[in-house]
Design an enzyme around this catalytic site. Structure first.
Site, PDB file in Angstrom:
ATOM      1  N   ARG A 127       0.856  -1.184   0.000  1.00 41.53           N
ATOM      2  CA  ARG A 127       0.000   0.000   0.000  1.00 41.53           C
ATOM      3  C   ARG A 127       0.890   1.231   0.000  1.00 41.53           C
ATOM      4  O   ARG A 127       1.713   1.408   0.923  1.00 41.53           O
ATOM      5  CB  ARG A 127      -0.946   0.027   1.200  1.00 41.53           C
ATOM      6  CG  ARG A 127      -2.062   1.049   1.050  1.00 41.53           C
ATOM      7  CD  ARG A 127      -2.837   1.305   2.333  1.00 41.53           C
ATOM      8  NE  ARG A 127      -2.008   1.978   3.307  1.00 41.53           N
ATOM      9  CZ  ARG A 127      -1.767   1.489   4.529  1.00 41.53           C
ATOM     10  NH1 ARG A 127      -2.269   0.330   4.910  1.00 41.53           N
ATOM     11  NH2 ARG A 127      -0.994   2.165   5.382  1.00 41.53           N
TER      12      ARG A 127
ATOM     13  N   GLU B 138       4.708   7.180   2.221  1.00 35.98           N
ATOM     14  CA  GLU B 138       5.548   5.987   2.355  1.00 35.98           C
ATOM     15  C   GLU B 138       4.920   4.864   1.543  1.00 35.98           C
ATOM     16  O   GLU B 138       3.774   4.970   1.090  1.00 35.98           O
ATOM     17  CB  GLU B 138       5.650   5.559   3.826  1.00 35.98           C
ATOM     18  CG  GLU B 138       4.346   5.052   4.392  1.00 35.98           C
ATOM     19  CD  GLU B 138       4.515   4.040   5.528  1.00 35.98           C
ATOM     20  OE1 GLU B 138       3.488   3.707   6.140  1.00 35.98           O
ATOM     21  OE2 GLU B 138       5.657   3.609   5.780  1.00 35.98           O
TER      22      GLU B 138
ATOM     23  N   ASN C 192       4.151   0.737   2.074  1.00 36.97           N
ATOM     24  CA  ASN C 192       4.172  -0.395   2.998  1.00 36.97           C
ATOM     25  C   ASN C 192       4.301  -1.679   2.190  1.00 36.97           C
ATOM     26  O   ASN C 192       3.473  -1.934   1.316  1.00 36.97           O
ATOM     27  CB  ASN C 192       2.881  -0.428   3.806  1.00 36.97           C
ATOM     28  CG  ASN C 192       2.702   0.790   4.685  1.00 36.97           C
ATOM     29  OD1 ASN C 192       3.352   0.919   5.704  1.00 36.97           O
ATOM     30  ND2 ASN C 192       1.870   1.716   4.248  1.00 36.97           N
TER      31      ASN C 192
ATOM     32  N   SER D 297      -2.648  -2.736   6.119  1.00 35.67           N
ATOM     33  CA  SER D 297      -3.963  -3.014   6.718  1.00 35.67           C
ATOM     34  C   SER D 297      -5.122  -2.408   5.945  1.00 35.67           C
ATOM     35  O   SER D 297      -4.931  -1.506   5.157  1.00 35.67           O
ATOM     36  CB  SER D 297      -4.047  -2.385   8.108  1.00 35.67           C
ATOM     37  OG  SER D 297      -3.039  -2.771   8.903  1.00 35.67           O
TER      38      SER D 297
ATOM     39  N   LYS E 168      11.963   2.860   5.372  1.00 37.94           N
ATOM     40  CA  LYS E 168      11.947   4.297   5.068  1.00 37.94           C
ATOM     41  C   LYS E 168      13.313   4.793   4.562  1.00 37.94           C
ATOM     42  O   LYS E 168      13.392   5.720   3.747  1.00 37.94           O
ATOM     43  CB  LYS E 168      11.482   5.062   6.292  1.00 37.94           C
ATOM     44  CG  LYS E 168      10.000   4.777   6.615  1.00 37.94           C
ATOM     45  CD  LYS E 168       9.523   5.440   7.866  1.00 37.94           C
ATOM     46  CE  LYS E 168       8.013   5.283   8.044  1.00 37.94           C
ATOM     47  NZ  LYS E 168       7.561   3.872   8.201  1.00 37.94           N
TER      48      LYS E 168
ATOM     49  N   LYS F  93      11.751  10.531  10.969  1.00 39.21           N
ATOM     50  CA  LYS F  93      11.174   9.185  10.976  1.00 39.21           C
ATOM     51  C   LYS F  93      12.204   8.104  11.285  1.00 39.21           C
ATOM     52  O   LYS F  93      13.226   8.016  10.589  1.00 39.21           O
ATOM     53  CB  LYS F  93      10.556   8.875   9.601  1.00 39.21           C
ATOM     54  CG  LYS F  93       9.453   9.798   9.160  1.00 39.21           C
ATOM     55  CD  LYS F  93       8.746   9.239   7.926  1.00 39.21           C
ATOM     56  CE  LYS F  93       7.552  10.070   7.540  1.00 39.21           C
ATOM     57  NZ  LYS F  93       6.748   9.439   6.455  1.00 39.21           N
TER      58      LYS F  93
ATOM     59  N   GLU G 101       7.214   0.907  11.603  1.00 38.40           N
ATOM     60  CA  GLU G 101       5.938   0.839  10.899  1.00 38.40           C
ATOM     61  C   GLU G 101       4.800   0.758  11.899  1.00 38.40           C
ATOM     62  O   GLU G 101       5.002   0.440  13.056  1.00 38.40           O
ATOM     63  CB  GLU G 101       5.904  -0.424  10.006  1.00 38.40           C
ATOM     64  CG  GLU G 101       6.984  -0.484   8.957  1.00 38.40           C
ATOM     65  CD  GLU G 101       6.779   0.549   7.863  1.00 38.40           C
ATOM     66  OE1 GLU G 101       7.787   0.952   7.264  1.00 38.40           O
ATOM     67  OE2 GLU G 101       5.634   1.004   7.674  1.00 38.40           O
ATOM     68  N   GLY G 102       3.604   1.073  11.409  1.00 39.99           N
ATOM     69  CA  GLY G 102       2.440   0.821  12.260  1.00 39.99           C
ATOM     70  C   GLY G 102       1.868   2.059  12.917  1.00 39.99           C
ATOM     71  O   GLY G 102       0.896   1.979  13.653  1.00 39.99           O
TER      72      GLY G 102
ATOM     73  N   ARG H 200      -7.757   7.555   4.621  1.00 31.13           N
ATOM     74  CA  ARG H 200      -7.805   7.750   6.072  1.00 31.13           C
ATOM     75  C   ARG H 200      -7.880   9.242   6.338  1.00 31.13           C
ATOM     76  O   ARG H 200      -7.129  10.023   5.737  1.00 31.13           O
ATOM     77  CB  ARG H 200      -6.573   7.120   6.740  1.00 31.13           C
ATOM     78  CG  ARG H 200      -6.574   5.598   6.667  1.00 31.13           C
ATOM     79  CD  ARG H 200      -5.317   4.989   7.187  1.00 31.13           C
ATOM     80  NE  ARG H 200      -4.191   5.313   6.340  1.00 31.13           N
ATOM     81  CZ  ARG H 200      -2.918   5.117   6.717  1.00 31.13           C
ATOM     82  NH1 ARG H 200      -2.649   4.658   7.924  1.00 31.13           N
ATOM     83  NH2 ARG H 200      -1.916   5.415   5.910  1.00 31.13           N
TER      84      ARG H 200
END
Ligand code: ADP
Ligand code: HGS
Length: 531
Positions: free
Chosen positions: A181, A197, A199, A204, A362, A419, A423-424, A507
């Site tokens: 994603r 970024e 993923n 998710s 990253k 950063k 992740e997450g 989102r």
């Protein structure tokens, strides 16, 4: 196509910039001393509202009766259609399916998003699939780019060790499965679509993201023209079906009809329904079973048979899909690392395998943004230009030319995000904390800690009003949105089996919030209303 072909070629010029300029709002990166009350941190709202045209399709903010009517409709639809998560206030909601459910946080109505930027993001998906695959095959690039990072980041060091071990032992599986994603934000200052970024592990919300688009289309139909929104401008979102198809294709490439797909999960998972939806779609559409195991269970029940065939108990596993393993928290002891190594050594198709996992770091994103690096992986000039067009400002902190940008960020922290290789959600550093952390890292142990971080241009997306619904309660807020484009890629040796976009995720969060992430509680699930 998993995202409904709504993307008609428009000579669409982002109005955001014009309007804002008209309204005399500064659009450049924040100067050293941000405007407004001394010391007040810059927020998204300082940077331009969506154009009046976009605002026109934003829900009528003060239409209380309409909203009070719509919210119960949305809440009941969510429960009836599985747009749910485990309720954090319920003890067993992360371990027992069907216990302690609550609707997933969502935006009551879709958010306006420029059609051209949406189509650009869709168009980039197959290119980022190829880039991730080619980077993953370049072991030297991965190891070299992360060489200093490994000294400052034990988690990355462990992943690099497994990578070296697999190179040494030889990867037992030549089929590659990528379910990525790529996340984007609109940059108000330039009107550009910039990549936040990509993923490459545990991306998710393919399922719940798909459901929110259906919820919004339902509410628009249910309201008739009361909302001034067109359901046809909310693209169907086929992410859950796209993921199920990708699992089935990889399973078929593996070629063992007895086999199951293994999902590696966290011991406690409140986002289990997003995961169970994938299992249900895979079984309903292709008759293939997906089993769920934590790393501990994998170590206890997992064995390698002939030709490194992976068995969980007596079941052959042909595909391993990680929804855990992206954070050091997922490896509280050596046994989780042993389980990861067992899976990596197996002949099962891993999604992702260790090199795909590393390709999503990253630091790799930052290295790819350096002049001439994309050219290492792409020849086609047009592809290179397209990929580069969405790169935001990205800086490494571990080479001889880093001193200048570090000083700039210390002086002007509002324009940057610091950063770590995590992740997450919930890991990044913003605002004045950027200066503090950079000074600390620079002045400790000769600055070795700097290599664990990258600096990124802070993106200020346009702000729009939205109704956010959490725990059955709605609030109308000024918000910003982040568009994620899912993509699926399968290669079997030199044969490309699948390379496609695989639906989207929007989102939306309060414009006062720095961090993002739904699971981390900062944002809600949303869908796009194309303008
Ligand atoms: P993670 O892998 O932890 O999700 P991300 O890089 O996606 O890390 O950042 C998490 C959130 O932080 C994003 O969802 C977004 O809301 C915010 N964010 C990240 N980078 C930027 C940026 N350059 N400008 C503005 N917000 C950002
Ligand atoms: C799951 N619990 C991600 N994945 O997609 N983060 C958000 O759902 O399986 O919360 O907004 C795991 C990262 C954005 C989703 C969560 C990419 C997870 O956090 C997995 S690594």
């Amino acid at each position: 196509m998993f995202t409904e072909e709504l993307v008609r070629e428009h000579t669409y010029v982002p109005r955001i910039v014009e309007e804002a300029e008209g309204e005399k709002r500064s659009m450049t990166l924040p100067s050293a001393d941000p405007p407004g009350e001394a010391g007040r941190a810059m927020t998204h709202s300082d940077f331009g509202y969506l154009s009046s045209q976009a605002a026109a399709v934003t829900p009528r903010v003060n239409d209380e009766p309409l909203v009070s009517d719509l919210v119960p409709q949305a809440l009941s639809w969510s429960s009836l259609n599985g747009l749910v998560i485990g309720d954090k206030n319920h003890k067993r909601s992360g371990t027992v399916p069907g216990i302690g459910l609550v609707h997933a946080p969502f935006s009551l109505l879709p958010s306006p998003f420029p059609r051209q930027a949406f189509s650009q993001a869709i168009e980039l998906a197959p290119l980022f699939n190829l880039l991730a695959d080619r980077v993953s095959q370049d072991a030297e690039f991965l190891q070299q780019t992360l060489a200093r990072t490994r000294k400052a980041d034990h988690f990355i060091a462990r992943l690099l060790d497994i990578h070296l071990q697999m190179l040494d032992e030889g990867m037992k599986q030549k089929i590659r499965l990528g379910l990525h994603r790529s996340d984007y934000m609109l940059d108000t200052a330039t009107g550009e679509l910039l990549q936040v970024e990509i993923n490459t592990i545990a991306s998710s919300f393919p399922a719940l993201g798909s459901l929110v688009a259906s919820l919004h289309r339902h509410l628009i139909d249910w309201c008739g023209d009361g909302l001034g929104l067109e359901a046809e401008n909310v693209p169907q979102n086929g992410a859950v079906d796209a993921f199920a198809q990708a699992f089935a294709l990889a399973w078929k490439e593996y070629g063992d009809n007895r086999a199951v797909v293994l999902m590696v999960v966290c011991p406690e998972e409140r986002n289990m329904y997003d995961q169970y939806w994938l299992a249900l779609k895979l079984f309903q559409s292709y008759g293939i079973k997906m089993i769920r195991k934590s790393f501990t269970q994998v170590l206890a029940e997992g064995t390698l048979g002939d030709n490194n065939t992976l068995f969980i108990g007596k079941q052959v596993v042909s595909v391993v899909y990680y929804r855990a393993g992206y954070s050091p928290d997922d490896y509280p002891s050596e046994s989780e690392w042993d389980a990861r190594l067992l899976l990596e050594r197996s002949a099962a198709v891993k999604c992702p395998n260790i090199s795909y996992h590393l390709a999503g770091a990253k630091k790799i994103q930052q290295e790819l943004a350096k002049p001439g690096v994309v050219e290492r992986f792409f020849e086609n000039k047009e592809d290179i230009t397209k990929v580069r067009s969405c790169f935001a400002g990205l800086w490494g902190l571990d080479d001889e030319n880093s001193a200048a940008i570090i000083e700039e960020a210390i002086r002007n922290p509002e324009g940057f995000v610091l950063k770590p290789q995590r992740e997450g959600g919930g890991n990044n550093i913003y605002g004045a904390d950027v200066s503090k952390k950079l000074v600390e890292l620079r002045d400790t142990d000769g600055g070795v800690g700097l290599a664990a971080y990258i600096l990124m241009q802070r993106i200020f997306p346009p702000v729009h009003p939205a109704y956010l619904v959490h725990d059955g309660i709605w609030s109308c807020e000024e918000t910003v949105s982040e568009l994620g484009i899912f993509s699926a890629y399968i290669r079997n040796g030199n044969k490309e089996v699948l390379n496609t976009e695989a639906g989207y995720l929007l989102r939306t969060k309060s414009s006062q919030t720095n961090e993002g992430g739904v699971a981390a509680g900062y944002a809600v699930l949303d869908s796009v209303h194309l303008i």
